[in-house]
Design a protein around this motif. Structure first.
Motif, PDB file in Angstrom:
ATOM      1  N   LEU A  35       0.829  -1.206   0.000  1.00 26.72           N
ATOM      2  CA  LEU A  35       0.000   0.000   0.000  1.00 26.72           C
ATOM      3  C   LEU A  35       0.861   1.252   0.000  1.00 26.72           C
ATOM      4  O   LEU A  35       0.562   2.225  -0.708  1.00 26.72           O
ATOM      5  CB  LEU A  35      -0.906   0.006   1.236  1.00 26.72           C
ATOM      6  CG  LEU A  35      -2.102  -0.945   1.216  1.00 26.72           C
ATOM      7  CD1 LEU A  35      -2.711  -1.055   2.612  1.00 26.72           C
ATOM      8  CD2 LEU A  35      -3.157  -0.454   0.223  1.00 26.72           C
ATOM      9  N   ARG A  36       1.920   1.229   0.775  1.00 24.70           N
ATOM     10  CA  ARG A  36       2.818   2.384   0.861  1.00 24.70           C
ATOM     11  C   ARG A  36       3.499   2.644  -0.477  1.00 24.70           C
ATOM     12  O   ARG A  36       3.663   3.797  -0.889  1.00 24.70           O
ATOM     13  CB  ARG A  36       3.867   2.121   1.944  1.00 24.70           C
ATOM     14  CG  ARG A  36       4.748   3.308   2.267  1.00 24.70           C
ATOM     15  CD  ARG A  36       3.980   4.410   2.932  1.00 24.70           C
ATOM     16  NE  ARG A  36       4.875   5.395   3.521  1.00 24.70           N
ATOM     17  CZ  ARG A  36       4.544   6.656   3.749  1.00 24.70           C
ATOM     18  NH1 ARG A  36       3.342   7.080   3.447  1.00 24.70           N
ATOM     19  NH2 ARG A  36       5.404   7.488   4.295  1.00 24.70           N
ATOM     20  N   GLY A  86       8.159   9.430  13.851  1.00 25.42           N
ATOM     21  CA  GLY A  86       7.875   9.780  12.460  1.00 25.42           C
ATOM     22  C   GLY A  86       7.414  11.201  12.258  1.00 25.42           C
ATOM     23  O   GLY A  86       7.624  11.773  11.182  1.00 25.42           O
ATOM     24  N   THR A  87       6.794  11.822  13.264  1.00 25.88           N
ATOM     25  CA  THR A  87       6.385  13.215  13.109  1.00 25.88           C
ATOM     26  C   THR A  87       7.579  14.153  13.018  1.00 25.88           C
ATOM     27  O   THR A  87       7.459  15.274  12.534  1.00 25.88           O
ATOM     28  CB  THR A  87       5.502  13.668  14.283  1.00 25.88           C
ATOM     29  OG1 THR A  87       6.221  13.510  15.503  1.00 25.88           O
ATOM     30  CG2 THR A  87       4.214  12.869  14.354  1.00 25.88           C
ATOM     31  N   ALA A  88       8.730  13.700  13.514  1.00 28.08           N
ATOM     32  CA  ALA A  88       9.985  14.461  13.424  1.00 28.08           C
ATOM     33  C   ALA A  88       9.873  15.846  14.042  1.00 28.08           C
ATOM     34  O   ALA A  88      10.482  16.803  13.564  1.00 28.08           O
ATOM     35  CB  ALA A  88      10.442  14.568  11.971  1.00 28.08           C
ATOM     36  N   GLU A 127      14.711   0.814  12.463  1.00 35.73           N
ATOM     37  CA  GLU A 127      14.657  -0.029  11.270  1.00 35.73           C
ATOM     38  C   GLU A 127      13.568   0.501  10.346  1.00 35.73           C
ATOM     39  O   GLU A 127      12.421   0.680  10.758  1.00 35.73           O
ATOM     40  CB  GLU A 127      14.353  -1.475  11.653  1.00 35.73           C
ATOM     41  CG  GLU A 127      14.313  -2.420  10.454  1.00 35.73           C
ATOM     42  CD  GLU A 127      13.953  -3.841  10.840  1.00 35.73           C
ATOM     43  OE1 GLU A 127      14.810  -4.739  10.709  1.00 35.73           O
ATOM     44  OE2 GLU A 127      12.788  -4.059  11.292  1.00 35.73           O
ATOM     45  N   LEU A 128      13.947   0.754   9.101  1.00 36.49           N
ATOM     46  CA  LEU A 128      13.021   1.212   8.074  1.00 36.49           C
ATOM     47  C   LEU A 128      12.786   0.082   7.085  1.00 36.49           C
ATOM     48  O   LEU A 128      13.699  -0.693   6.787  1.00 36.49           O
ATOM     49  CB  LEU A 128      13.581   2.440   7.350  1.00 36.49           C
ATOM     50  CG  LEU A 128      14.079   3.587   8.241  1.00 36.49           C
ATOM     51  CD1 LEU A 128      14.618   4.723   7.387  1.00 36.49           C
ATOM     52  CD2 LEU A 128      12.965   4.088   9.155  1.00 36.49           C
ATOM     53  N   ALA A 129      11.563  -0.014   6.562  1.00 35.87           N
ATOM     54  CA  ALA A 129      11.232  -1.121   5.669  1.00 35.87           C
ATOM     55  C   ALA A 129      10.485  -0.614   4.448  1.00 35.87           C
ATOM     56  O   ALA A 129       9.699   0.333   4.518  1.00 35.87           O
ATOM     57  CB  ALA A 129      10.384  -2.157   6.399  1.00 35.87           C
ATOM     58  N   SER A 130      10.755  -1.249   3.313  1.00 34.71           N
ATOM     59  CA  SER A 130      10.040  -1.002   2.061  1.00 34.71           C
ATOM     60  C   SER A 130       9.978  -2.311   1.299  1.00 34.71           C
ATOM     61  O   SER A 130      10.523  -3.330   1.740  1.00 34.71           O
ATOM     62  CB  SER A 130      10.756   0.069   1.225  1.00 34.71           C
ATOM     63  OG  SER A 130      11.968  -0.453   0.699  1.00 34.71           O
ATOM     64  N   GLN A 131       9.337  -2.302   0.149  1.00 40.96           N
ATOM     65  CA  GLN A 131       9.286  -3.498  -0.684  1.00 40.96           C
ATOM     66  C   GLN A 131      10.686  -3.914  -1.136  1.00 40.96           C
ATOM     67  O   GLN A 131      10.928  -5.078  -1.435  1.00 40.96           O
ATOM     68  CB  GLN A 131       8.406  -3.242  -1.910  1.00 40.96           C
ATOM     69  CG  GLN A 131       6.924  -3.257  -1.614  1.00 40.96           C
ATOM     70  CD  GLN A 131       6.358  -4.665  -1.583  1.00 40.96           C
ATOM     71  OE1 GLN A 131       6.120  -5.257  -2.625  1.00 40.96           O
ATOM     72  NE2 GLN A 131       6.138  -5.194  -0.389  1.00 40.96           N
ATOM     73  N   GLY A 132      11.611  -2.963  -1.136  1.00 41.92           N
ATOM     74  CA  GLY A 132      12.984  -3.269  -1.538  1.00 41.92           C
ATOM     75  C   GLY A 132      13.836  -3.869  -0.443  1.00 41.92           C
ATOM     76  O   GLY A 132      14.973  -4.288  -0.700  1.00 41.92           O
ATOM     77  N   GLY A 133      13.330  -3.916   0.778  1.00 43.46           N
ATOM     78  CA  GLY A 133      14.094  -4.490   1.888  1.00 43.46           C
ATOM     79  C   GLY A 133      14.083  -3.595   3.114  1.00 43.46           C
ATOM     80  O   GLY A 133      13.325  -2.628   3.192  1.00 43.46           O
ATOM     81  N   LYS A 134      14.955  -3.923   4.061  1.00 41.79           N
ATOM     82  CA  LYS A 134      15.031  -3.180   5.321  1.00 41.79           C
ATOM     83  C   LYS A 134      16.407  -2.558   5.486  1.00 41.79           C
ATOM     84  O   LYS A 134      17.396  -3.051   4.949  1.00 41.79           O
ATOM     85  CB  LYS A 134      14.742  -4.100   6.508  1.00 41.79           C
ATOM     86  CG  LYS A 134      13.334  -4.681   6.523  1.00 41.79           C
ATOM     87  CD  LYS A 134      13.119  -5.577   7.724  1.00 41.79           C
ATOM     88  CE  LYS A 134      11.706  -6.136   7.752  1.00 41.79           C
ATOM     89  NZ  LYS A 134      11.477  -7.022   8.927  1.00 41.79           N
ATOM     90  N   ARG A 135      16.458  -1.468   6.210  1.00 46.92           N
ATOM     91  CA  ARG A 135      17.739  -0.845   6.555  1.00 46.92           C
ATOM     92  C   ARG A 135      17.659  -0.324   7.978  1.00 46.92           C
ATOM     93  O   ARG A 135      16.601   0.088   8.452  1.00 46.92           O
ATOM     94  CB  ARG A 135      18.137   0.256   5.581  1.00 46.92           C
ATOM     95  CG  ARG A 135      17.125   1.383   5.453  1.00 46.92           C
ATOM     96  CD  ARG A 135      17.487   2.300   4.290  1.00 46.92           C
ATOM     97  NE  ARG A 135      16.533   3.388   4.120  1.00 46.92           N
ATOM     98  CZ  ARG A 135      16.830   4.691   4.201  1.00 46.92           C
ATOM     99  NH1 ARG A 135      18.086   5.067   4.462  1.00 46.92           N
ATOM    100  NH2 ARG A 135      15.922   5.622   4.019  1.00 46.92           N
ATOM    101  N   GLU A 155       8.673   3.931   2.222  1.00 46.99           N
ATOM    102  CA  GLU A 155       9.134   3.274   3.434  1.00 46.99           C
ATOM    103  C   GLU A 155       8.207   3.547   4.613  1.00 46.99           C
ATOM    104  O   GLU A 155       7.458   4.532   4.632  1.00 46.99           O
ATOM    105  CB  GLU A 155      10.541   3.746   3.823  1.00 46.99           C
ATOM    106  CG  GLU A 155      11.656   3.171   2.976  1.00 46.99           C
ATOM    107  CD  GLU A 155      13.021   3.600   3.465  1.00 46.99           C
ATOM    108  OE1 GLU A 155      13.925   2.750   3.532  1.00 46.99           O
ATOM    109  OE2 GLU A 155      13.182   4.795   3.785  1.00 46.99           O
ATOM    110  N   VAL A 156       8.312   2.673   5.605  1.00 44.64           N
ATOM    111  CA  VAL A 156       7.679   2.894   6.908  1.00 44.64           C
ATOM    112  C   VAL A 156       8.701   2.617   7.994  1.00 44.64           C
ATOM    113  O   VAL A 156       9.696   1.920   7.764  1.00 44.64           O
ATOM    114  CB  VAL A 156       6.453   1.981   7.124  1.00 44.64           C
ATOM    115  CG1 VAL A 156       5.390   2.223   6.070  1.00 44.64           C
ATOM    116  CG2 VAL A 156       6.858   0.513   7.173  1.00 44.64           C
ATOM    117  N   ILE A 157       8.478   3.189   9.166  1.00 43.24           N
ATOM    118  CA  ILE A 157       9.268   2.820  10.330  1.00 43.24           C
ATOM    119  C   ILE A 157       8.779   1.452  10.787  1.00 43.24           C
ATOM    120  O   ILE A 157       7.584   1.263  11.037  1.00 43.24           O
ATOM    121  CB  ILE A 157       9.125   3.854  11.453  1.00 43.24           C
ATOM    122  CG1 ILE A 157       9.626   5.228  10.985  1.00 43.24           C
ATOM    123  CG2 ILE A 157       9.896   3.421  12.700  1.00 43.24           C
ATOM    124  CD1 ILE A 157       9.337   6.353  11.972  1.00 43.24           C
ATOM    125  N   ALA A 158       9.685   0.490  10.898  1.00 41.93           N
ATOM    126  CA  ALA A 158       9.297  -0.869  11.267  1.00 41.93           C
ATOM    127  C   ALA A 158       9.472  -1.122  12.758  1.00 41.93           C
ATOM    128  O   ALA A 158       8.587  -1.681  13.416  1.00 41.93           O
ATOM    129  CB  ALA A 158      10.098  -1.888  10.468  1.00 41.93           C
TER     130      ALA A 158
END
Length: 471
Positions: free
Chosen positions: A201-202, A295-297, A315-323, A343-346
């Motif tokens: 969705l993201r 996330g509001t920073a 940890e940040l996550a997306s369809q491309g993986g995590k970092r 990305e989202v914060i995981a």
């Protein structure tokens, strides 16, 4: 896809075709006309809008107070909602009876919210503890009666064992599942259940409102009476709701609430627990999430300075993986972060206390509870034989981002934490910042307070009593 929101209202199953982005308060007063729930501040501060939310867990339904003025209807899908009207069965709820008998209200505007908060406390607490009572009332303002008769009423009921919340049975509740997607009246509310579904969705909807607890975004929604035509909620993502513990670390999924964080950090970092109780009432802590706070920073967000001083990793996550990165590297500029559109914060991970570690966090604000920080400073040192082996110091309210102060850390490392080291640390703090002046405090005041916290930290570690007050 569902075209309605399903939930229990005061024990009765509801199936309501209403926009998922209107506030629960607005619907309660304009729909079923349950006007005991009131609007005072429309920001989740005064508690006049308090309701109880129920969730099933381990074969029981647990209720907690929440602010209906900043909570959307989509957020109560699949849950149980109790208003002050729903507390009364054939007789008054014990809290209602005790409040009436003890003369604990005058104008009555704030009383329904107070009753709700204390009913939630009485349902969950097994002892009449004054600290718990005051904590439960921190999110409810009363300008008429004063709190003494309210607290007296609570003492009569909390821990008495007969103050359960009227509502659905566990069996009936478990048949009511939250919908993956609600589309009604021109608005769509997505409730993904897995991280993979959330990330899809993201990726496909990078500009859609991403809703965690809503204690920040909900204020704008209520204040400006805007609308969200499409929302992605993180509340039901299983991976983001996890809390994982190892001998050395704690890891919190981004959708873990501050109330849940509090339960885990209180035994490890009491000072952090005090901060959490101060920046969010029970109503806010039950909704607000650790990931949303990050996330509001916000440069005055209270969580990040403490987390940075504790060496948190994000940890940040997306369809491309995590970092993964240190939390202090996540913040780039005012309201700008490393988070990419897809990305989202995981999760957020902190270390448990090391041998010789001391941690303190200090929030300076005009009001003690539930106020915006003027300055928030966090200090963590590890000492061996009295010598500081490592240090981490971070501040909020002093720059455009929550900021780690490495120069101040260097002033302590390799030294005893004596008055001279504290002065050197304070000087480094003053040199590191050029804060703004605003209604919370002048730049000069902020610099003075931030620098003085180095000495306060030193005295804390010496065991000197420092009176806790809002400055």
């Amino acid at each position: 896809m569902a075209n309605s929101i399903r939930f229990f209202l005061n024990g009765q199953k509801q199936d309501v075709a209403v926009r998922p982005d209107i506030t629960v308060l607005e619907w309660l007063r304009s729909g079923p006309r349950l006007t005991g729930t009131k609007e005072g501040c429309a920001e989740g501060d005064c508690g006049a809008c308090s309701v109880l939310l129920g969730d099933a867990s381990n074969g029981e339904i647990r209720y907690h107070a929440a602010n209906s003025c900043i909570m959307t209807m989509g957020q109560i899908d699949g849950r149980a909602l109790v208003t002050v009207e729903g507390l009364k069965g054939e007789t008054l709820h014990p809290i209602q009876a005790a409040m009436a008998e003890n003369g604990s209200s005058q104008c009555g505007f704030c009383t329904p919210g107070i009753v709700i908060s204390l009913a939630g406390l009485a349902a969950n607490e097994t002892a009449a503890d004054d600290h718990a009572i005051h904590d439960a009332l921190a999110g409810n303002l009363c300008r008429c009666t004063g709190y003494r008769p309210i607290v007296e009423a609570a003492r009569k009921v909390v821990g008495d064992g007969g103050a359960s919340i009227p509502g659905p049975t566990v069996e009936a509740f478990e048949e009511l599942k939250s919908s993956v997607e609600i589309a009604t009246s021109g608005a769509v509310f997505h409730q993904p259940q897995t991280l993979d579904d959330l990330l899809k969705l993201r990726r496909d909807r990078p500009d859609t409102v991403l809703l965690a607890g809503g204690t920040d975004l909900g204020v704008a929604l209520a204040d400006f009476h805007g609308d969200w035509r499409e929302v992605i909620s993180t509340a039901h993502v299983r991976e983001l709701r996890r809390i994982e513990e190892t001998p050395a670390h704690l890891s919190f999924g981004a959708a873990v609430t501050w109330e849940e964080v509090l339960a885990h950090v209180a035994p490890l970092y009491p000072s952090f627990a005090t901060l959490i109780r101060r920046f969010g009432s029970a109503q806010i802590r039950s909704m607000g999430t650790i990931g949303g706070n990050i996330g509001t920073a916000s440069p005055i967000g209270d969580g990040p300075p403490a987390l940075i001083a504790l060496g948190a990793e994000i940890e940040l996550a997306s369809q491309g993986g995590k970092r993964t990165m240190p939390l202090e590297d996540f913040f780039l500029d005012y309201r700008k972060t490393e988070l990419k559109p897809d990305e989202v914060i995981a999760s957020i991970r902190i270390s448990k206390p090391a041998g010789g570690q001391e941690f303190r966090v200090y929030k300076i604000s005009k009001r003690y509870d539930q106020d915006i920080s003027t300055v928030c400073g966090a200090f963590s040192v590890v000492r061996d034989g009295g010598i500081v082996k490592s240090a981490r110091i971070a501040f909020g309210g002093m720059a455009a981002i929550p900021k780690r102060v490495r120069e101040a850390e260097a002033a302590l490392v390799g030294k005893r934490l004596d008055a001279e080291a504290a002065r050197a640390c304070a000087a480094a703090i003053r040199d590191a910042f050029a804060p703004l002046s605003d209604w919370r405090g002048s730049a000069e005041y902020r610099l003075m307070v931030a620098a003085n916290l180095a000495e306060r930290f030193r005295r804390d570690l010496l065991g000197e009593t420092v009176e806790v007050m809002a400055l």
